[in-house]
Design a protein around this motif. Sequence first.
Motif, short mmCIF file in Angstrom:
data_model
loop_
_atom_site.label_atom_id
_atom_site.label_comp_id
_atom_site.label_asym_id
_atom_site.label_seq_id
_atom_site.Cartn_x
_atom_site.Cartn_y
_atom_site.Cartn_z
N TYR A 99 0.85 -1.19 0.00
CA TYR A 99 0.00 0.00 0.00
C TYR A 99 0.89 1.25 0.00
N ILE A 154 -6.97 4.77 3.26
CA ILE A 154 -6.36 4.15 4.43
C ILE A 154 -6.48 5.10 5.61
N VAL A 160 -7.58 -0.35 5.79
CA VAL A 160 -7.60 -0.20 4.33
C VAL A 160 -9.04 -0.40 3.85
#
Length: 532
Positions: A11, A39, A91
């Motif tokens: 990520y 996020i 997330v």
Amino acid sequence: MIGARRLAGRYRLLNPLGEGGSGTVWLATDDMLGRDVAIKEVRLGPGLDESRRRELCEAAVREANVAARLRHPSIVTVHDVLIEDGRPWLVMELLSGSSLEEMVRERGPLPPHQIARAGVHILAALAVAHAAGVVHRDIKPSNIFLTRTGRAVLTDFGIAAVEGEAAQDRTLHLVGAPAFIAPERLRGEPDGPAGDLWSLAATLYYGVEGVPPHQGRTPVETLRNVVAEPPRPPVRAGPLGSVLIDMLATDPAARPSLRDVAPRLRELTVKRPGTPAFVAPPSTPAPAPSVPAQARRPAVSPRRRTLLTATGMIATLAAIMAGTVVTTNALAADPSPAQSTPTPTRLSEKPGKFGIPVQFCKLLTAEQIKQLLPEAKDLEGKPTNQGGCEWTSPGMAVFIEPVPVFGEPEGVKDQYGTSPRRAHERFLNERNTTIPNGTIVWSWDDIGAERRSARSTGPEPVTGIGEEAFAYHIYDNRSHMKLERSQVVFRVENLVVEAAYTVIDGKRDEKAIRQGAMTLAGWTATALNRMG
């Protein structure tokens, strides 16, 4: 550089979208799956002992687990939860829109039919949650997210109660916004699905009235009024008011069930004659966050909804969870009478003729596609993830696909077998949530369209295509506002369809692009009408 930081090796944090008391929300890219995500970086305050830090981390993991077990278009999707640097990171799916709280604060109370529509969506989400033994316990305006497409999404399951779980320490603390906590919770009684219904009613009341049903000069006085006083009689809600008052009964046993409320709200989702149009006050849009050209959102069709971000619209459900709100322009004002298409009369409530999915790739002939895309090599088309079909060539593309039914369990599939009346409501929802003069950023790799800024128009009435139709257009911001896409939304029987003609880099002039979309929509409507 903070924007280059990676979490769990996949990520990549791009830039912050919002910051609040409980943490920071980031726009990020999942490099493994090639999609944009939101996020939430949960902030742990300084001076916390180890046990309290562990408790907060466990709460974040628990929230992810609760949300992940629920599947519905109107329930926030949590993809993953991480613990890095001793703090949690959630997330989640990236949505464009704004919270109901901000919508009302920025624009004032919303029309009853729009609030009823949001209520139908959230009721469907609650039905799924309650069936799984999950009670949300914190429904309030900041936890109802209104997306660009008109879908209402329920967010933040941080204090949800799960049937069969042991009581958590958090139940010793009163958590939630005072005006939206069900009275039985304030009395210390067991709270269940009926409490969620009360909080939803208070939230919808706020959406249509601009104030909660119970107010006080202090939070303590508000709590007392919730328990001891009847709700303030609604003055703007019209027929919706009686539904909300029933849902706001102090005694949980006196409230209607979700099953009883849903059809009453559904009947109110269409704007009634004489209802004043909601007019948004003028505002100055905030600059859109930067999104890299290679960022893609596979979950959103790059044909029908190529919105990667939008001026004043790139807010996420995670921003709500962080305790902050990003300026947005999610729901457009209803079209003025001059823009509105006539409302059909005597629409059937019985299932329409489209009972099974249509094979859109077979509706048009190769000669028709060649007329719109002279350089196209694949004249058979490629199915889209919304159940439609697309045809592409360098710098040009067309697509046709059904408009998804947000707030329904099966999205697009739920169109089939519905009635013309329901399709008309879906058509109105699509028209009423088309944003006038909104700035967007889009890309489409298959036709060579890299990330570009564009401006969309509001809905324009269209006649002669299907039973009702409107069009809207997308202009390039870079070079003298050239038209790059024209889209037509129309209804045939119980099916609502969108047809679009996209041309970049000046390959066609504005007149040709507009006419191309109208021609495409006309061919499609004719083909659908010919079906038995």
